[in-house]
Structures are given as C-alpha cells and as structure tokens.
Design an enzyme around this catalytic site. Sequence first.
Site, PDB file in Angstrom:
ATOM      1  N   PRO A   1      -2.600  -8.944  -1.968  1.00 16.87           N
ATOM      2  CA  PRO A   1      -1.508  -8.234  -2.649  1.00 16.87           C
ATOM      3  C   PRO A   1      -2.021  -6.920  -3.249  1.00 16.87           C
ATOM      4  CG  PRO A   1      -1.717 -10.503  -3.436  1.00 16.87           C
ATOM      5  CD  PRO A   1      -2.914 -10.227  -2.597  1.00 16.87           C
ATOM      6  N   GLU A   2      -1.306  -5.850  -2.977  1.00 15.76           N
ATOM      7  CA  GLU A   2      -1.661  -4.553  -3.543  1.00 15.76           C
ATOM      8  C   GLU A   2      -0.656  -4.217  -4.655  1.00 15.76           C
ATOM      9  OE1 GLU A   2      -4.204  -2.676  -3.049  1.00 15.76           O
ATOM     10  OE2 GLU A   2      -5.145  -3.716  -1.382  1.00 15.76           O
TER      11      GLU A   2
END
Length: 273
Positions: free
Chosen positions: A2-3
């Site tokens: 996840p960014e």
Amino acid sequence: MPELPEVEVVRSGLAQTAAGRRVVAVERRAPALRWPIPADLPERLAGRVVRSVERRGKYLLLAFDHGWLIVHLGMSGTIAWSPPGTPLRAHDHLDLVFDAGVLRLNDPRRFGAVLWHDAADGPPHGHPLLASLGVEPFSEAFDGALLFRETRGRRVAIKQLLLSGTVVVGVGNIYASESLFRARIRPSTPAHRIGRERYDRLARAIRETLAAAIAAGGSTLRDFVSSEGTGGYFQLECLVYDRAGEPCRVCGDPVRTVRQQQRATYWCARCQS
Ligand SMILES: [Zn+2]
C-alpha cells in the site's frame, strides 16, 4: 505494497465508518507484527471513542482522547470495516470491535505495525517513527521552494531523493516515475542541479499524480480492502511506469527503463532532460 494514495483512501473510509464510534472490545490474536502489538490494548481502548482518523505518511492515526493508535499496513496489510459476526480469515491479527461492526487488521507477511502513542507523550508527530518524515505532499509547506531549499548540496539522483521520503512523503516508485515525467525531469538528475522553476513543476506534478491515484482509488476501495491482503495499486493511467518500449504518450519515442538501486525507473529520453 500500500502506498500513500491507498492509505489515504483507507483513512477516508475509516473516517466514515469508525470515527465517532465507541470501542466495545479489542481482540488481539497475534503478539507481534513487525513489532509487538501492545498487550494492554484491550484495556486501553475498551469503552473509548475514536475521535478521528488521520494520516501521516503511510501511518494511520486513530485518535482517542487519551492517545493515538498508530497503524502501518507494511507490505501486505489491510484494515477493513466488517459487519458484526464476519468469519475470521487467516492472518486476521487484530479486531477493534464496535456495536455496528468490526475494524479488522489482516496482514499475511506481518511487516505492518500497531503501536500506541499516549497523549502524555505529546503529539503523535513526535513519535520516533514519524518525527523524521518529510512534509506531506498536500500540505501548504510543500512546494517548489521547499524542494529547492532542501536539495542544495544534495548530489543524490532526484528519484532516489523522492523515494527516501526525507523531503516529501508518499512518492513511491510508481509515483516518482510518473511525477518526474510530468515535470519533464530525468530521474537520474542530481538533485542539486535542478533549479527553482523545475522544482515548481515537480511539486505540482507530485500533487497531480497522487491526487489522480487517490481519485482512481475512491472507486476501487471496495476491491482493495476486501482483497486477500495482496493490495495492489489503483488503476492509475500510467504515462511511463511499466511501459518500457511502448510509445511515449507525448512524443511517441519508446519509453526507456533503467534500474536505480534495484528499483525500475521509466522515463522518456526526449521529453525529460
Ligand atoms: Zn516523450
């Protein structure tokens, strides 16, 4: 992994589902992720109200009156609102139980983190994990002037500097390639060689790229949080990322790729100088 855009969409979802609700119980099924999950979390949180859900970099901050629950999703974590009675899956390590549902953390690879920062220790931004983070890309403090100022004397390639998160947070590998293309800056350029005007373009490009990813993510949030922990990037319409050999969307030349410190970088030799 996840960014920042994914974490921001998750934050926005949790703000709608969990904020304002009182924790009934906490189920802690794993002693540790990357670090130990505090054993006293059930006593700390039972009966307490989630006042708001904030974000700093890729850390989610669930604010209570007496402190903050700091959550990081690591490489493979998801945190999702589930209806009461939802059956457990493998790797469901932590539940915050509310009357209306359950906030459930799943993390197959256990690189995530769940930590408590007590109000007595001051604001959460002083926590050791958060204190050295760069500025938020959507904050007023982030602009070309800041990038210019922070890079004087820095010979590191601009893409490496962005990935380090020390000047601005949230510009992961995809977003670095995309932002540098939009700003027409070659990724290998030493940071100190880039002038003020180009940094103005880069600051705008970073905001635009992340905003586009967040906007794309809003419509795919359901898929993201219900995935089996694999996450995945939003369907961002990439200009150069993962398009090696394909025609540049601006000039038609083939997009090039090079590895910088084990990470793939994509760029157009004609458009980026
Ligand atoms: Zn081009």
